[in-house]
Design an enzyme around this catalytic site. Sequence first.
Site, PDB file in Angstrom:
ATOM      1  N   GLY A   1     -39.162 -15.099  11.625  1.00 32.62           N
ATOM      2  CA  GLY A   1     -40.230 -15.754  12.374  1.00 32.62           C
ATOM      3  C   GLY A   1     -40.952 -14.800  13.303  1.00 32.62           C
ATOM      4  O   GLY A   1     -40.332 -14.168  14.138  1.00 32.62           O
ATOM      5  N   SER A   2     -42.286 -14.675  13.197  1.00 33.69           N
ATOM      6  CA  SER A   2     -42.975 -13.628  13.942  1.00 33.69           C
ATOM      7  C   SER A   2     -44.485 -13.769  13.801  1.00 33.69           C
ATOM      8  O   SER A   2     -44.984 -14.814  13.401  1.00 33.69           O
ATOM      9  CB  SER A   2     -42.512 -12.267  13.431  1.00 33.69           C
ATOM     10  OG  SER A   2     -42.393 -12.294  12.024  1.00 33.69           O
TER      11      SER A   2
END
Length: 249
Positions: A207-208
């Site tokens: 997640g980013s």
Amino acid sequence: MPGEILDNQGRGTAGWHWPAVHPEARKFAAVSALACLMAALMGWSLLAWPLGILTYGICAFFRDPLRVTPRGDRYVVAPADGLITLIQKVAPPRELVMEDGTGTPGLPDALVTRVSIFMSVFDVHINRAPINGTVSRVIYIPGKFLNADLDKASEENERQHILIDRGNGTMIGFTQIAGLVARRIVPFVKPGDIIGAGQRVGLIRFGSRVDVYLPEGTEPKVLLGQRTVAGETILAEIGDVGLIEGVSQ
């Protein structure tokens, strides 16, 4: 059939295939799969099932599907799968502007358009080059792990800047930003590498976000809320080159 042509030019028979899994997944999936097997052998089904689902989820997170990248020097393609959450006029990061001691030029110190792509844990996390050229800078900066969807994540979170020089005066900078869950940025390239548009350049675990800095005066061809596909979605046009061709990577 053997010898049959399969490409994006309308030839051959297209079909869905399981995407490849990037080697970065091996150690995580191996630990999870081993724990699942041990739990199953011990008869702990209530633990084995969640571990089996976790193993599948890890393989899905690190999936690495083939992409067909538009070919042409005018196209800036998305470096990440995800949702466009911000389109703003900003000053580029100082690390991409200031002299780095090597003599290689940085981005101009002027307002540019930043396109931010947020990647949830369900998106493909392999990042790709937005243009072809030479990697002139790769700069890692430690930082916080705020929600990557926040505007201030660009300046406060752990991040990695990459600058690509096309050799004709055009440069594109983009930043891989670790998020609330992401805890590691893994680069695949280094300064001096010559890469093609759509080529894999790194990944961010779990997640980013990726910020792309378009050249001054370039207008984006995407909208807030639009979903992008890394290596395929055209973010902007910056050149004056002919036909679109495609190549699978």
